[in-house]
Design a protein around this motif. Structure first.
Motif, short mmCIF file in Angstrom:
data_model
loop_
_atom_site.label_atom_id
_atom_site.label_comp_id
_atom_site.label_asym_id
_atom_site.label_seq_id
_atom_site.Cartn_x
_atom_site.Cartn_y
_atom_site.Cartn_z
N PHE A 46 136.22 -4.95 124.76
CA PHE A 46 137.64 -5.26 124.79
C PHE A 46 138.41 -4.04 125.26
O PHE A 46 137.94 -2.91 125.19
CB PHE A 46 138.12 -5.72 123.41
N CYS A 47 139.61 -4.30 125.76
CA CYS A 47 140.46 -3.21 126.24
C CYS A 47 140.95 -2.43 125.03
O CYS A 47 141.46 -3.04 124.08
CB CYS A 47 141.63 -3.78 127.02
N PRO A 48 140.82 -1.10 125.03
CA PRO A 48 141.23 -0.32 123.87
C PRO A 48 142.74 -0.44 123.61
O PRO A 48 143.18 -0.27 122.48
CB PRO A 48 140.87 1.12 124.24
N ALA A 49 143.52 -0.77 124.65
CA ALA A 49 144.97 -0.81 124.47
C ALA A 49 145.44 -2.19 124.02
O ALA A 49 146.05 -2.35 122.97
CB ALA A 49 145.67 -0.41 125.76
N CYS A 50 145.15 -3.25 124.82
CA CYS A 50 145.70 -4.57 124.49
C CYS A 50 144.70 -5.41 123.70
O CYS A 50 145.02 -6.53 123.29
CB CYS A 50 146.14 -5.30 125.75
N LYS A 51 143.48 -4.86 123.47
CA LYS A 51 142.44 -5.54 122.67
C LYS A 51 141.94 -6.84 123.28
O LYS A 51 141.21 -7.58 122.65
CB LYS A 51 142.92 -5.82 121.22
N LYS A 71 142.04 0.46 135.90
CA LYS A 71 143.11 -0.11 135.08
C LYS A 71 142.64 -1.40 134.42
O LYS A 71 141.83 -2.13 134.97
CB LYS A 71 144.34 -0.42 135.94
N CYS A 72 143.18 -1.69 133.23
CA CYS A 72 142.90 -2.96 132.57
C CYS A 72 143.57 -4.07 133.37
O CYS A 72 144.75 -3.99 133.71
CB CYS A 72 143.40 -2.95 131.13
N ALA A 73 142.81 -5.15 133.67
CA ALA A 73 143.35 -6.24 134.48
C ALA A 73 144.46 -6.98 133.75
O ALA A 73 145.33 -7.59 134.37
CB ALA A 73 142.23 -7.23 134.84
N ASN A 74 144.43 -6.95 132.44
CA ASN A 74 145.42 -7.68 131.66
C ASN A 74 146.71 -6.88 131.47
O ASN A 74 147.79 -7.35 131.81
CB ASN A 74 144.83 -8.06 130.30
N CYS A 75 146.60 -5.65 130.92
CA CYS A 75 147.82 -4.92 130.55
C CYS A 75 148.09 -3.76 131.49
O CYS A 75 149.14 -3.12 131.41
CB CYS A 75 147.75 -4.43 129.11
N GLY A 76 147.16 -3.45 132.38
CA GLY A 76 147.40 -2.40 133.37
C GLY A 76 147.28 -0.98 132.85
O GLY A 76 147.54 -0.03 133.59
N VAL A 77 146.86 -0.84 131.58
CA VAL A 77 146.72 0.51 131.04
C VAL A 77 145.54 1.21 131.72
O VAL A 77 144.57 0.56 132.14
CB VAL A 77 146.55 0.47 129.49
N LYS A 78 145.63 2.53 131.87
CA LYS A 78 144.56 3.27 132.55
C LYS A 78 143.29 3.27 131.72
O LYS A 78 143.32 3.49 130.51
CB LYS A 78 145.00 4.72 132.77
#
Ligand SMILES: [Zn+2]
Length: 365
Positions: A46-51, A71-78
């Protein structure tokens, strides 16, 4: 040299792809183990930022990071470059192990390389090496030596396990001696400041903020054990309402001593002044390093234990001194030892026998 047959190329590609895939799992371990999260649950990354769980088509080793441009495809966080680096490093090392060693040994060393990578990246980030890696690695080394006695250069399985166990014990004991014996000699660092520098110690709840010049840190980070002592040679010092000149402050985790007078720190709010020279307690390594060297011994044998400590200390001090000289590191920064032990172990795994031969040649001349 013969041209390798087509199937050999197939195996090489397989080793690289397997390495990249294992590297992807190692990333999960590096992220989750220090946080005490399970590496199996949830199964999906899972993405560490948006989970948000990462779908499989965005979770292909090496490619995904490149295509999504980190970048995360969902939230765009690096997403840290580390994810890509670990996958590439694992892939390259798996390939190198495959090319150098016969296949049964290569499989054992793949496991070992995975442990080295997890230990290295966790230690860099958190200054610990989890027991899953160190104690788990020691057990894996013993099992591997039982299955493949040739790892310990033995014919009998029993002797191989005993050699592996002996090397693990040697690794632990050797670093324990260095740690305990070196506590007096290397357990502190003396820093002479270029100019008299203002400092302050300000209590914040159970801990305190300790600031010298532009550097600040948590008070508890400087002390590993109760006997640790920090010395501040001061032009002047202020302890709450009291004023001192030309004094040496003797600081322990919980108290300050000036000459014969003692001040409990939990009854002190603020210490400040101007410091010329300080001596800080310095832990050269942690308990995790002892167990980590045991795992290295269990996989590679007793000679690798000595070599890893020697090469690791050399590499560690070179990096430490260089970064300090280049101003990339402050004097209060911690240096992990695990990554340098891992580097030493890796050099030994690939070049150990050649190095021994070369050195024996030098002696014989
Ligand atoms: Zn995200």
């Amino acid at each position: 040299m013969e041209t390798p047959a087509a199937y050999e190329w197939l195996f090489r590609v397989f080793a690289f792809v397997l390495g990249a895939t294992v590297g992807s799992f190692l990333n999960v371990c590096i992220y989750r183990l220090p946080l005490d999260l399970s590496v199996n649950e949830p199964r999906r990354s899972f993405c560490p930022a948006c989970k948000k769980p990462i779908p499989w088509q965005q979770n292909i080793p090496l490619f995904s990071w490149l295509f999504l441009r980190g970048k995360c495809a969902n939230c765009g966080v690096k997403i840290a470059f580390r994810y890509f680096a670990v996958e590439l490093l694992t892939a390259l090392l798996f390939l190198a192990v495959w090319l150098v060693f016969p296949w049964p040994i290569a499989i054992a060393y793949w496991v070992f390389v995975g442990l080295l990578i997890v230990a290295t990246f966790i230690d860099f980030a958190h200054f610990i090496i989890p027991d899953e890696v160190t104690i788990g690695g020691t057990i894996a080394g013993l099992v591997a030596s039982f299955i493949l006695p040739v790892l310990m250069e033995q014919d009998s399985r029993l002797r191989a396990v005993l050699y592996s166990l002996g090397a693990a014990a040697l690794g632990y004991a050797l670093l324990w001696l260095v740690l305990e014996g070196g506590k007096k000699a290397f357990g502190k660092t003396r820093i002479r400041l270029e100019a008299p520098t203002p400092f302050s110690w300000v209590r914040e709840g159970e801990d305190a903020e300790f600031v010298v010049g532009k550097e600040s840190g948590l008070w508890s980070d400087y002390f590993a054990r109760e006997s640790d002592l920090m010395l501040l040679h001061c032009d002047e010092a202020q302890v709450d309402a009291r004023h001192f000149e030309n004094v040496t402050l003797q600081l322990r985790y919980d108290r300050l001593t000036i000459a014969e007078e003692s001040f409990p720190l939990d009854a002190t709010d603020r210490i400040s002044g101007v410091v010329r020279e300080l001596q800080i307690p310095r832990e050269a390594m942690g308990r995790g390093d002892l167990k980590f060297l045991a795992a290295i011994g269990a996989f590679l044998g007793w000679r690798a234990v000595f070599f890893s400590v020697f090469a690791g200390s050399l590499a560690g001090s070179l990096v430490g001194l260089t970064t300090l000289a280049l101003g990339k590191r402050s004097w209060s920064a911690k240096i992990p030892f695990g990554p340098y032990l891992a580097l030493g172990a890796l050099v030994w795994m690939f070049f150990g026998p050649a190095l021994v031969g070369w050195y024996a040649g030098l002696l014989a001349r």
